[in-house]
Enzyme design. Sequence first.
Site, PDB file in Angstrom:
ATOM      1  N   ASN A  33       0.921  -1.139  -0.190  1.00 58.36           N
ATOM      2  CA  ASN A  33       0.129  -0.116   0.017  1.00 58.36           C
ATOM      3  C   ASN A  33       1.024   1.020   0.056  1.00 58.36           C
ATOM      4  O   ASN A  33       1.451   1.618   1.147  1.00 58.36           O
ATOM      5  CB  ASN A  33      -0.765  -0.029   1.139  1.00 58.36           C
ATOM      6  CG  ASN A  33      -1.810   1.109   1.211  1.00 58.36           C
ATOM      7  OD1 ASN A  33      -1.776   2.062   0.737  1.00 58.36           O
ATOM      8  ND2 ASN A  33      -2.809   0.945   2.419  1.00 58.36           N
ATOM      9  N   ARG A  80      -2.443  -2.202  -3.626  1.00 60.77           N
ATOM     10  CA  ARG A  80      -3.725  -1.012  -3.300  1.00 60.77           C
ATOM     11  C   ARG A  80      -3.416  -0.146  -4.409  1.00 60.77           C
ATOM     12  O   ARG A  80      -2.495   0.842  -4.398  1.00 60.77           O
ATOM     13  CB  ARG A  80      -3.649  -0.511  -1.917  1.00 60.77           C
ATOM     14  CG  ARG A  80      -4.974   0.400  -1.905  1.00 60.77           C
ATOM     15  CD  ARG A  80      -4.813   1.258  -0.623  1.00 60.77           C
ATOM     16  NE  ARG A  80      -5.978   2.232  -0.454  1.00 60.77           N
ATOM     17  CZ  ARG A  80      -5.823   3.319  -0.009  1.00 60.77           C
ATOM     18  NH1 ARG A  80      -4.736   3.742   0.830  1.00 60.77           N
ATOM     19  NH2 ARG A  80      -6.651   4.094   0.198  1.00 60.77           N
ATOM     20  N   HIS A 102     -11.932   4.283  -0.741  1.00 56.15           N
ATOM     21  CA  HIS A 102     -11.710   3.447   0.298  1.00 56.15           C
ATOM     22  C   HIS A 102     -12.562   2.239   0.261  1.00 56.15           C
ATOM     23  O   HIS A 102     -13.216   1.769   1.338  1.00 56.15           O
ATOM     24  CB  HIS A 102     -12.223   4.287   1.726  1.00 56.15           C
ATOM     25  CG  HIS A 102     -11.240   5.235   2.160  1.00 56.15           C
ATOM     26  ND1 HIS A 102     -11.737   6.520   2.574  1.00 56.15           N
ATOM     27  CD2 HIS A 102     -10.237   5.504   2.224  1.00 56.15           C
ATOM     28  CE1 HIS A 102     -11.064   7.358   2.940  1.00 56.15           C
ATOM     29  NE2 HIS A 102      -9.827   6.840   2.614  1.00 56.15           N
ATOM     30  N   ASN A 110      -6.786   9.261   7.910  1.00 55.19           N
ATOM     31  CA  ASN A 110      -6.141  10.542   7.360  1.00 55.19           C
ATOM     32  C   ASN A 110      -7.060  11.035   6.248  1.00 55.19           C
ATOM     33  O   ASN A 110      -7.480  11.954   5.978  1.00 55.19           O
ATOM     34  CB  ASN A 110      -4.744  10.201   6.592  1.00 55.19           C
ATOM     35  CG  ASN A 110      -3.513  10.759   7.722  1.00 55.19           C
ATOM     36  OD1 ASN A 110      -3.973  11.546   8.569  1.00 55.19           O
ATOM     37  ND2 ASN A 110      -2.692  10.027   7.741  1.00 55.19           N
ATOM     38  N   ARG A 136      -7.445  17.620   3.789  1.00 56.66           N
ATOM     39  CA  ARG A 136      -8.534  17.824   2.727  1.00 56.66           C
ATOM     40  C   ARG A 136      -9.614  18.465   3.373  1.00 56.66           C
ATOM     41  O   ARG A 136     -10.425  18.053   4.326  1.00 56.66           O
ATOM     42  CB  ARG A 136      -9.046  16.460   1.844  1.00 56.66           C
ATOM     43  CG  ARG A 136      -7.458  16.078   1.000  1.00 56.66           C
ATOM     44  CD  ARG A 136      -7.929  14.732   0.385  1.00 56.66           C
ATOM     45  NE  ARG A 136      -7.265  13.719   1.153  1.00 56.66           N
ATOM     46  CZ  ARG A 136      -7.662  12.227   1.156  1.00 56.66           C
ATOM     47  NH1 ARG A 136      -8.464  11.641   0.317  1.00 56.66           N
ATOM     48  NH2 ARG A 136      -6.599  11.255   1.921  1.00 56.66           N
ATOM     49  N   GLU A 169     -11.747   3.939  14.775  1.00 56.89           N
ATOM     50  CA  GLU A 169     -11.474   2.845  15.842  1.00 56.89           C
ATOM     51  C   GLU A 169     -10.819   3.125  17.306  1.00 56.89           C
ATOM     52  O   GLU A 169     -11.100   2.501  18.295  1.00 56.89           O
ATOM     53  CB  GLU A 169     -10.340   1.679  15.065  1.00 56.89           C
ATOM     54  CG  GLU A 169     -10.791   0.938  13.991  1.00 56.89           C
ATOM     55  CD  GLU A 169      -9.911   0.423  13.076  1.00 56.89           C
ATOM     56  OE1 GLU A 169      -8.651  -0.134  13.825  1.00 56.89           O
ATOM     57  OE2 GLU A 169      -9.828   0.342  11.984  1.00 56.89           O
ATOM     58  N   GLU A 221      -7.371  -3.549   5.280  1.00 51.88           N
ATOM     59  CA  GLU A 221      -7.434  -3.619   3.871  1.00 51.88           C
ATOM     60  C   GLU A 221      -6.527  -4.399   3.124  1.00 51.88           C
ATOM     61  O   GLU A 221      -6.917  -4.875   2.188  1.00 51.88           O
ATOM     62  CB  GLU A 221      -7.207  -2.029   3.383  1.00 51.88           C
ATOM     63  CG  GLU A 221      -8.297  -1.034   3.652  1.00 51.88           C
ATOM     64  CD  GLU A 221      -7.801   0.311   3.710  1.00 51.88           C
ATOM     65  OE1 GLU A 221      -7.025   0.681   4.438  1.00 51.88           O
ATOM     66  OE2 GLU A 221      -8.170   1.093   2.846  1.00 51.88           O
TER      67      GLU A 221
HETATM   68  P1  AMP Z   1      -5.330   5.961   9.325  1.00 52.04           P
HETATM   69  O1  AMP Z   1      -5.252   6.653   8.111  1.00 52.04           O
HETATM   70  O2  AMP Z   1      -6.522   5.130   9.342  1.00 52.04           O
HETATM   71  O3  AMP Z   1      -4.164   5.185   9.610  1.00 52.04           O
HETATM   72  O4  AMP Z   1      -5.434   6.812  10.630  1.00 52.04           O
HETATM   73  C1  AMP Z   1      -4.744   8.048  10.765  1.00 52.04           C
HETATM   74  C2  AMP Z   1      -5.430   8.759  11.781  1.00 52.04           C
HETATM   75  O5  AMP Z   1      -5.694   8.200  12.852  1.00 52.04           O
HETATM   76  C3  AMP Z   1      -4.584  10.177  12.287  1.00 52.04           C
HETATM   77  O6  AMP Z   1      -5.207  11.240  12.069  1.00 52.04           O
HETATM   78  C4  AMP Z   1      -4.420   9.891  13.771  1.00 52.04           C
HETATM   79  O7  AMP Z   1      -4.179  10.883  14.533  1.00 52.04           O
HETATM   80  C5  AMP Z   1      -5.462   9.029  14.121  1.00 52.04           C
HETATM   81  N1  AMP Z   1      -5.434   8.205  15.356  1.00 52.04           N
HETATM   82  C6  AMP Z   1      -4.734   7.144  15.413  1.00 52.04           C
HETATM   83  N2  AMP Z   1      -4.871   6.487  16.860  1.00 52.04           N
HETATM   84  C7  AMP Z   1      -5.741   7.440  17.476  1.00 52.04           C
HETATM   85  C8  AMP Z   1      -6.137   7.749  18.710  1.00 52.04           C
HETATM   86  N3  AMP Z   1      -5.875   6.720  19.693  1.00 52.04           N
HETATM   87  N4  AMP Z   1      -6.981   8.677  19.072  1.00 52.04           N
HETATM   88  C9  AMP Z   1      -7.150   9.338  18.084  1.00 52.04           C
HETATM   89  N5  AMP Z   1      -6.958   9.372  16.836  1.00 52.04           N
HETATM   90  C10 AMP Z   1      -6.210   8.402  16.260  1.00 52.04           C
END
Ligand code: AMP
Length: 395
Positions: free
Chosen positions: A7, A90, A179, A208, A238, A330, A381
Amino acid sequence: MQVLILNSGSSSLKFQLFSMPKETILCSGVVERIGFNDAILRFKTDKGSIELESKILNHKTALKLVAQHLLDKDTGIIKSPKDIAIVGHRVVHGGIFFSKPTLITEDVKEKIKTLASLAPLHNPANLEGIIVAEDIFPKAKQVAVFDTAFLQTIPEVAYKYAIPNEFLTEHHIRLYGFHGTSHKYVSEKAIEFLGKEESKIITIHLGNGCSMTAIKNGKSIDHSMGFSPLDGLIMGTRSGDIDPSIIFHLKDKLGYSLKETNTLLNKKSGMLGLTGYNDLRDIETMAARGNKECILALQMNAYRIKKYIGSYAAVLNGLDAIVFTAGIGENCKLMRQLVCENLDFLGIHLDVEKNNSDLRTIRAINKEDSKARILVIPTNEELEIAKQTVNLIKN
Ligand code: AMP
């Protein structure tokens, strides 16, 4: 059969090596900050974890480093690059060309390149990952799994924009959605959890990038991202939904070029533009300290999600469950709480204690008497891509 899933992001490369069909993870990790002198490789196997900082200036060096660790006689997992039967990639935008997993050929790569203008943050990096993987694993079958594929069941009434028809028929300007691999994976888990195929579900992927899908009986019927992954919810950098006339105003009145406007909306807006921070953990910390911009940005973010829940409950004509997934969905209790507040008319009642649990498994966080279930489902994913690539090669 060993299947490597890649990815590739603009400055990162996530990887997982699976033994299929058992779905066992043999190795996983990420290279972050590609392009910098202090890039980081995280590499995890049953034998332990490795973390090292190094100058990694491009994806090729990153994947070579991963391959080197995979092949290492002490810490590694494989004996030769030939051990990898399939590399699954991906790819974010499949446009009108791809609605299912596809074996990569020169023509496929050319089409992924053509689609780069529609997903400028993603498709070029995805293509780079493919080219590098072909070089390092020349014997492996290379397969692309497109984020847009699961969203291909969205009906015309939802995917067509109200602009003259030729822009759809001749120029293929329409909602595609993104997604899809994550929405597919968590919605199938949700259906399994609910125990009923006939269901009305809203999946909320908050990472993100952020997006939502309305899913009826397992099929997507609407989605918050549109022609590109810029649309819909407020994201890390974004803007999500804005009035398109702002773009004309930026150009005509404020002297922005289209390139600058593109960068502004894709890379400098969203939570970063509102607060100065991109990572939601930082924003939460600052909000807890009373930072007004951070408090408002969190409220705006949740408000936008609520609006989509309302409209999707309407188009689904009911609601069995909402599903939170990805980094924020999550892990961020506060965001889930802000989203679920005052939605009791839709039968959404959050159990605060369950919401505050740190469990990492699939779980319901609604009150017992909540008509709609509120589920937290960790997305995967990479596993979904591995399953789809193996199915393609087998068939
Ligand atoms: P992803 O793109 O799924 O990897 O998610 C990234 C986002 O998840 C980032 O903005 C992180 O700040 C947020 N994130 C990860 N762990 C936590 C947490 N424990 N509390 C709040 N946001 C989180």
